[in-house]
Design a protein around this motif. Structure first.
Motif, short mmCIF file in Angstrom:
data_model
loop_
_atom_site.label_atom_id
_atom_site.label_comp_id
_atom_site.label_asym_id
_atom_site.label_seq_id
_atom_site.Cartn_x
_atom_site.Cartn_y
_atom_site.Cartn_z
N VAL A 1 0.84 -1.20 0.00
CA VAL A 1 0.00 0.00 0.00
C VAL A 1 0.88 1.25 0.00
CG1 VAL A 1 -1.79 1.26 1.24
CG2 VAL A 1 -1.88 -1.22 1.14
N LEU A 2 0.72 2.07 -1.03
CA LEU A 2 1.52 3.30 -1.13
C LEU A 2 0.78 4.43 -0.44
CD1 LEU A 2 2.65 3.03 -4.87
CD2 LEU A 2 3.72 2.07 -2.82
N VAL A 3 1.50 5.11 0.46
CA VAL A 3 0.92 6.24 1.20
C VAL A 3 1.83 7.46 1.02
CG1 VAL A 3 -0.08 4.62 2.88
CG2 VAL A 3 2.07 5.76 3.44
N GLY A 4 1.28 8.63 1.27
CA GLY A 4 2.07 9.86 1.15
C GLY A 4 1.21 10.98 0.58
N LEU A 5 1.76 12.17 0.59
CA LEU A 5 1.00 13.36 0.20
C LEU A 5 0.55 13.37 -1.26
CD1 LEU A 5 2.91 16.38 1.81
CD2 LEU A 5 0.59 15.63 2.34
N MET A 6 -0.43 14.20 -1.55
CA MET A 6 -0.85 14.46 -2.93
C MET A 6 0.36 14.88 -3.74
SD MET A 6 -4.18 16.88 -2.27
CE MET A 6 -3.75 17.63 -0.70
N ARG B 1 -0.54 19.99 -12.41
CA ARG B 1 -0.97 19.47 -13.70
C ARG B 1 -2.46 19.14 -13.73
NH1 ARG B 1 3.72 15.15 -13.82
NH2 ARG B 1 5.47 16.59 -13.74
N ARG B 2 -3.11 19.00 -12.57
CA ARG B 2 -4.54 18.64 -12.55
C ARG B 2 -5.29 19.49 -11.53
NH1 ARG B 2 -4.83 12.35 -11.75
NH2 ARG B 2 -7.01 12.59 -12.24
N ASP B 3 -6.60 19.60 -11.74
CA ASP B 3 -7.43 20.41 -10.84
C ASP B 3 -8.54 19.54 -10.23
OD1 ASP B 3 -8.73 22.50 -9.56
OD2 ASP B 3 -9.95 22.95 -11.31
N ASN B 4 -8.16 18.40 -9.69
CA ASN B 4 -9.18 17.47 -9.19
C ASN B 4 -9.04 17.23 -7.69
OD1 ASN B 4 -6.77 16.19 -9.32
ND2 ASN B 4 -7.57 14.23 -10.03
N ARG B 5 -8.35 18.16 -7.00
CA ARG B 5 -8.11 17.93 -5.58
C ARG B 5 -8.78 19.03 -4.76
NH1 ARG B 5 -2.94 16.22 -8.08
NH2 ARG B 5 -2.49 14.10 -7.38
N PRO C 1 -1.79 26.75 -2.81
CA PRO C 1 -1.41 25.32 -2.75
C PRO C 1 -0.10 25.07 -2.01
CG PRO C 1 -2.02 25.95 -4.99
CD PRO C 1 -2.04 27.20 -4.17
N ARG C 2 0.86 26.00 -2.16
CA ARG C 2 2.14 25.82 -1.47
C ARG C 2 1.94 25.80 0.05
NH1 ARG C 2 7.41 26.97 -3.04
NH2 ARG C 2 6.55 27.90 -4.92
N GLU C 3 1.16 26.78 0.53
CA GLU C 3 0.90 26.85 1.98
C GLU C 3 0.17 25.60 2.46
OE1 GLU C 3 2.07 29.16 3.97
OE2 GLU C 3 3.03 29.98 2.18
N THR C 4 -0.81 25.18 1.66
CA THR C 4 -1.60 24.00 2.05
C THR C 4 -0.70 22.77 2.11
OG1 THR C 4 -3.51 24.96 0.96
CG2 THR C 4 -3.63 22.61 1.46
N LEU C 5 0.16 22.60 1.11
CA LEU C 5 1.02 21.40 1.10
C LEU C 5 2.03 21.44 2.24
CD1 LEU C 5 1.51 20.95 -2.75
CD2 LEU C 5 0.42 19.33 -1.17
N ILE C 6 2.54 22.64 2.54
CA ILE C 6 3.49 22.77 3.66
C ILE C 6 2.78 22.37 4.97
CG2 ILE C 6 4.79 24.44 5.07
CD1 ILE C 6 5.47 25.89 2.40
N ARG C 7 1.55 22.86 5.11
CA ARG C 7 0.80 22.55 6.34
C ARG C 7 0.47 21.05 6.43
NH1 ARG C 7 -4.43 21.86 6.79
NH2 ARG C 7 -4.96 23.00 4.91
N LEU C 8 -0.01 20.48 5.31
CA LEU C 8 -0.35 19.05 5.33
C LEU C 8 0.88 18.19 5.59
CD1 LEU C 8 -2.93 18.79 2.38
CD2 LEU C 8 -3.41 18.65 4.83
N LYS C 9 2.00 18.60 5.02
CA LYS C 9 3.24 17.84 5.24
C LYS C 9 3.57 17.82 6.73
CE LYS C 9 7.87 17.57 3.11
NZ LYS C 9 7.95 16.37 2.32
N ARG C 10 3.45 19.01 7.35
CA ARG C 10 3.77 19.11 8.77
C ARG C 10 2.78 18.27 9.59
NH1 ARG C 10 3.47 24.55 9.16
NH2 ARG C 10 1.33 24.37 9.82
N GLU C 11 1.47 18.38 9.25
CA GLU C 11 0.44 17.68 10.04
C GLU C 11 0.51 16.16 9.86
OE1 GLU C 11 -2.98 21.18 9.65
OE2 GLU C 11 -3.29 19.25 8.67
#
Ligand code: S3P
Length: 189
Positions: free
Chosen positions: A25-30, A133-137, A145-155
């Motif tokens: 099972v592969l896990v990890g961020l978008m 590359r996609r707008d389905n998230r 998106p940068r702020e969101t990914l930084i936050r999700l990575k931390r969380e």
């Protein structure tokens, strides 16, 4: 366990496949490449591939943005948990999960108990490049998106770190990440 890359030869891959007795099972961020790497990994190992997000959409007969819209994130998480429980049926296969799946305690425990979890990990620049590359998230539609990914990575970092195999998914070709996953599996099994 951190893993380096060198592509094993065909007999070594065949020997590895024979030792795989559970789903991988592969896990990890978008944006880490779970689906692309998963598809290639399954093909290298001669195992079936399933994408949990696709299965959720099939089961709901709705797209992921539509599910978020209609039921909110909690409704999506509930469906995600049930679909992943169905996919983890014991048979060897490669499963790509959505980025939040492993952060749900019940789903994470199921994966840790009955599958081999592999954490694919990228830096934020690489994630941004790939998700752009996609707008389905739905989680990336509001705000930067940068702020969101930084936050999700931390969380989420500490949850992902519970996976026994940790593989860097760099900006280069996905085949390099596949090689690292094969090496990680070989060492861990
Ligand atoms: C999510 C990631 C998405 C999808 C949903 C929520 C998340 O999957 O499951 O939009 O919470 O990180 P990918 O990781 O395949 O983009």
């Amino acid at each position: 366990m951190e893993v380096d890359e060198t592509m094993p030869d065909a007999p070594a891959i065949a020997a590895l496949t024979r030792r795989i007795d559970r789903p991988i099972v592969l896990v990890g961020l978008m944006g880490v490449g779970k689906s692309s790497v998963g598809r290639r990994l399954a093909s290298a190992l001669g195992l079936p591939f399933v994408d949990a997000d696709d299965e959720i959409e099939l089961a709901a007969k709705m797209s992921i943005p539509e599910i978020f819209e209609a039921f909110g994130e909690p409704g999506f998480r509930d469906g995600e948990r049930r679909v992943i429980a169905r996919l983890i049926d014991g048979s060897p296969k490669v499963v790509a999960t959505g980025g939040g799946a492993f952060c749900n305690a019940e789903t994470r425990q199921l994966i840790l108990d009955r599958a081999i979890a592999v954490w694919l990990d990228s830096d934020v620049e690489t994630l941004l490049e790939r998700v752009g590359r996609r707008d389905n998230r739905p989680l990336l539609r509001d705000g930067d998106p940068r702020e969101t990914l930084i936050r999700l990575k931390r969380e989420r970092q500490n949850f992902y770190a519970e996976a026994p195999i940790h593989v860097a998914s760099g900006p280069g070709a996905h085949s390099r990440t596949v090689a690292r996953v094969l090496k990680g599996l070989n060492e861990w099994l």
